[in-house]
Write a protein that holds these residues in place. Structure first.
Motif, PDB file in Angstrom:
ATOM      1  N   ALA A 201      -2.988   9.643  -0.081  1.00  0.00           N
ATOM      2  CA  ALA A 201      -4.167   8.871   0.303  1.00  0.00           C
ATOM      3  C   ALA A 201      -4.453   7.760  -0.704  1.00  0.00           C
ATOM      4  O   ALA A 201      -4.782   6.621  -0.325  1.00  0.00           O
ATOM      5  N   LEU A 202      -4.328   8.054  -1.971  1.00  0.00           N
ATOM      6  CA  LEU A 202      -4.593   7.046  -2.996  1.00  0.00           C
ATOM      7  C   LEU A 202      -3.505   5.975  -2.996  1.00  0.00           C
ATOM      8  O   LEU A 202      -3.794   4.791  -3.229  1.00  0.00           O
ATOM      9  N   ALA A 203      -2.270   6.373  -2.750  1.00  0.00           N
ATOM     10  CA  ALA A 203      -1.186   5.391  -2.676  1.00  0.00           C
ATOM     11  C   ALA A 203      -1.433   4.397  -1.542  1.00  0.00           C
ATOM     12  O   ALA A 203      -1.190   3.191  -1.695  1.00  0.00           O
ATOM     13  N   ARG A 204      -1.944   4.881  -0.439  1.00  0.00           N
ATOM     14  CA  ARG A 204      -2.149   4.031   0.730  1.00  0.00           C
ATOM     15  C   ARG A 204      -3.473   3.272   0.692  1.00  0.00           C
ATOM     16  O   ARG A 204      -3.608   2.235   1.343  1.00  0.00           O
TER      17      ARG A 204
ATOM     18  N   HIS B  59       5.547   5.478   0.895  1.00  0.00           N
ATOM     19  CA  HIS B  59       6.419   4.304   0.824  1.00  0.00           C
ATOM     20  C   HIS B  59       6.620   3.674   2.202  1.00  0.00           C
ATOM     21  O   HIS B  59       6.947   4.346   3.177  1.00  0.00           O
ATOM     22  N   GLY B  60       6.404   2.368   2.266  1.00  0.00           N
ATOM     23  CA  GLY B  60       6.649   1.622   3.485  1.00  0.00           C
ATOM     24  C   GLY B  60       5.605   1.810   4.557  1.00  0.00           C
ATOM     25  O   GLY B  60       5.753   1.302   5.663  1.00  0.00           O
TER      26      GLY B  60
ATOM     27  N   ILE C 291      -3.504   2.183  -6.937  1.00  0.00           N
ATOM     28  CA  ILE C 291      -2.582   3.069  -7.660  1.00  0.00           C
ATOM     29  C   ILE C 291      -1.190   2.889  -7.069  1.00  0.00           C
ATOM     30  O   ILE C 291      -0.952   3.205  -5.904  1.00  0.00           O
ATOM     31  N   CYS C 292      -0.302   2.361  -7.863  1.00  0.00           N
ATOM     32  CA  CYS C 292       1.048   2.010  -7.399  1.00  0.00           C
ATOM     33  C   CYS C 292       2.134   2.856  -8.045  1.00  0.00           C
ATOM     34  O   CYS C 292       3.312   2.701  -7.709  1.00  0.00           O
TER      35      CYS C 292
ATOM     36  N   ARG D  73       0.802  -1.213   0.000  1.00  0.00           N
ATOM     37  CA  ARG D  73       0.000   0.000   0.000  1.00  0.00           C
ATOM     38  C   ARG D  73       0.840   1.271   0.000  1.00  0.00           C
ATOM     39  O   ARG D  73       0.788   2.103   0.908  1.00  0.00           O
ATOM     40  N   TYR D  74       1.652   1.404  -1.045  1.00  0.00           N
ATOM     41  CA  TYR D  74       2.353   2.650  -1.309  1.00  0.00           C
ATOM     42  C   TYR D  74       2.522   2.759  -2.811  1.00  0.00           C
ATOM     43  O   TYR D  74       2.142   1.842  -3.558  1.00  0.00           O
TER      44      TYR D  74
END
Length: 280
Positions: free
Chosen positions: A214-217, A275-276, A221-222, A17-18
């Motif tokens: 927010a979308l990355a987590r 990230h992470g 969306i990667c 999830r990032y």
């Protein structure tokens, strides 16, 4: 050596999830700064050679530059062709040592886009590298308008092409200089409800940073492509360096002064990718 394929960095991003930044390069100075920032933050990075970059520097040269940086980096580095428009261009990039191809057939009818993208996916996978495709045309600020991605067509595209990543059109626009817009989260959710392929946002510079994070987590969306935001930072650094001494003419000494500001600007971009950090 930390040379990686697109799948090598996006599959962990999907699970963790990032997002990973696809950074649009124009020359040695910015690509070197991008890798330095990735190392400083411990993030993987995707170095992207788009059409304007390729018009300035031949693909075989870019391949060697990307691979040199990757081989000496402590974090995964992807050598990525951005917006390849023909099979031959994609094949040239593969032969030049790129580890990821992005074929853009988004202007074509669905059936043609699927057929052409699938052919390039097959070539990429046979060589052990990755391929990104695009479904739903992403427009340009003060230029061509976007055509939003149809979720059902996106699911068909992902299934029939077997792409490793899928660029979608959900309110994003190339070359946008401000962050006043925002992405259509309902459309994103509809797309990811029908396919689990990693999703890509082109024109990420125009997406508000809080929404990027927010979308990355919280979604599939990667990968966010970031170009304009960092080109603006480079231009600012270059103007400062040039204007500091009107008599100076040595471009090496001038360009050296863009490095630290570009590393700082890139670190800021990478910090917004989550990230992470998992949703939990």
């Amino acid at each position: 050596m930390t040379l990686a394929t697109l799948s090598d960095v996006l599959q962990p991003a999907l699970a963790g999830r990032y997002a990973v930044a696809g950074l649009v390069t124009l020359g040695w100075e910015d690509m070197r700064a991008f890798v330095a920032a990735a190392e400083a933050t411990g993030c993987p990075v995707i170095l992207q050679a788009g059409p304007s970059c390729r018009a300035h520097t031949p693909l075989p040269v870019l391949g060697k530059m990307f691979r040199h940086l990757a081989e000496n980096a402590s974090v995964p580095v992807v050598a990525h062709l951005d917006h390849g428009y023909t099979f031959d261009e994609c094949r040239e990039a593969l032969e030049a040592g790129f580890t990821s191809l992005m074929y853009d057939g988004s202007r074509a009818p669905l059936a043609q886009n699927i057929e052409e993208t699938a052919r390039i996916v097959e070539m990429a996978h046979a060589a052990g590298i990755s391929c990104e495709g695009e479904i739903g045309f992403v427009g340009y600020a003060d230029g061509e308008s976007s055509a939003g991605t149809n979720p059902d067509e996106a699911a068909q595209f992902a299934r029939e092409t077997r792409v490793d990543a899928m660029a979608i059109s959900v309110g994003n626009v190339h070359l946008q200089q401000d962050k006043q817009g925002g992405l259509d989260e309902n459309r994103i959710n509809a797309i990811q409800s029908l396919t689990d392929v990693p999703l890509v946002i082109h024109g990420g510079s125009g997406v508000p940073v809080a929404q990027r994070t927010a979308l990355a987590r919280g979604t599939n969306i990667c990968k966010f492509n970031i170009g304009t935001e960092l080109r603006m930072a480079f231009g600012d650094a270059m103007r400062t360096a040039v204007n500091a001494d009107a008599a100076r003419f040595d471009r090496v000494s001038i360009l050296k002064e863009t490095h630290d500001p570009m590393v700082a600007a890139t670190c800021s971009v990478l910090a917004g990718m989550g990230h992470g950090v998992s949703e939990a």
